[in-house]
Design an enzyme around this catalytic site. Structure first.
Site, PDB file in Angstrom:
ATOM      1  CG  ASP A  95      -0.045  -0.103   2.534  1.00  0.00           C
ATOM      2  OD1 ASP A  95       0.160  -1.229   3.008  1.00  0.00           O
ATOM      3  OD2 ASP A  95       0.469   0.943   3.013  1.00  0.00           O
TER       4      ASP A  95
ATOM      5  CG  ASP B  70       1.706   4.816   5.724  1.00  0.00           C
ATOM      6  OD1 ASP B  70       1.023   3.947   6.283  1.00  0.00           O
ATOM      7  OD2 ASP B  70       2.259   5.733   6.341  1.00  0.00           O
TER       8      ASP B  70
END
Ligand code: ADE
Length: 281
Positions: free
Chosen positions: A220, A222
């Site tokens: 991902d 973040d």
């Protein structure tokens, strides 16, 4: 061949490793319950061979993922691998990306870390009756075994994986993800990726004289990237790409085994010895 027979036999601990316990990959797998002076590891360890090389598998969070990053007994995990005779530990970790160019699904072989953990014992030399004697100031440069890193990186490149050759892994206490302000701060202080488990694992591996390296998978962006980080999206990206980690480890293992590690392992021991202070200065 006298030259080959003089080489110390390697044994490779693998932490993370979901999928690697597939019996088609792991031959002669035997479960080992190991109790250590630092307590219980996260789960039973599985000893066997991959591509004819001795390996030991350990699920960092327990096989049903029940142990959160704070509560993982990192000392017992590393001590158990050392006790079973491991010379190397290679690990996988799911991380968030702090840089636009590190895209979800891509890999990073970190070369340093920024420790933001707060609740973890980072040494075997802790002054307790069960601990090792003395005080150990272990150097953290290089944080990872450069030779093992190089093998991970070159193998990943040859397999055609998108892999970033270095990076600073920020390690937070968790279990929560970061706030946006924190995420931006970690970017500004030089973080490349962010996770919750590398420290104290890397530190303890060094204290144990092991050759340790990590392959991190960005799952991902973040939250700095106006991106929602949640468990379903992290898990979905991880699942899509976990086969690449398995492929990477299966190819890395025989390459580690074909090298002569005599000097590197001796140097690791010397680093530990020189880190221990047992008398007053
Ligand atoms: N593990 C996977 N993604 C993460 C993130 N964004 N922060 C911390 N640990 C993670």
């Amino acid at each position: 061949n006298t030259c080959l027979s003089a080489m110390p036999k390697v044994k490779i601990g693998i932490i993370g490793g979901s999928g690697l316990n597939n019996p088609e990959l792991l031959k002669n797998g035997v479960e080992k319950t190991v109790d250590t002076q630092f307590g219980q590891p996260s789960d039973v360890l599985i000893e066997g061979q991959i591509q004819g090389v001795d390996v030991v598998l350990l699920a960092r969070h327990g096989r049903h993922h029940t142990i959160n990053p704070t509560n993982v007994n990192y000392r017992a995990n590393i001590w158990a691998l050392k006790t079973l005779g491991c010379t190397h530990v290679i690990v996988s970790a799911a991380v968030g990306s702090l840089k636009e160019e590190i895209k979800p699904g891509q890999f990073v072989v970190p070369d340093s870390f920024i420790d933001r953990t707060t609740k973890r014992i980072q040494t075997f030399y802790d002054g307790s009756p069960n601990g090792l004697p003395g005080v150990c100031h272990i150097p953290m440069e290089p944080a990872f075994c450069p030779t093992t890193r190089k093998i991970l990186l070159e193998t990943a490149q040859e397999l055609g994986l998108t892999v970033h050759p270095k990076g600073n892994l920020v390690v937070i206490e968790g279990p929560r993800f970061s706030s946006k302000a924190e995420s931006n701060m970690y970017r500004s202080i030089g973080g490349s990726i962010i996770g919750m488990t590398l420290v104290p694992e890397v530190v303890l591996a060094k204290e144990a004289g092991l050759c340790y390296a990590c392959v991190a998978m960005a799952t991902d962006y973040d939250c700095w990237f106006d991106h929602v980080v949640d468990v379903p999206s992290v898990l979905a990206t991880f699942k899509q790409n976990v086969d690449n980690i398995i492929k990477l480890f299966v190819n890395v293992i025989p390459r580690i085994a074909e090298q002569d590690w005599t000097d590197i392992l001796a140097n690791n021991e010397l680093t530990v010895k020189n880190g221990i202070q047992s008398e007053q200065v």
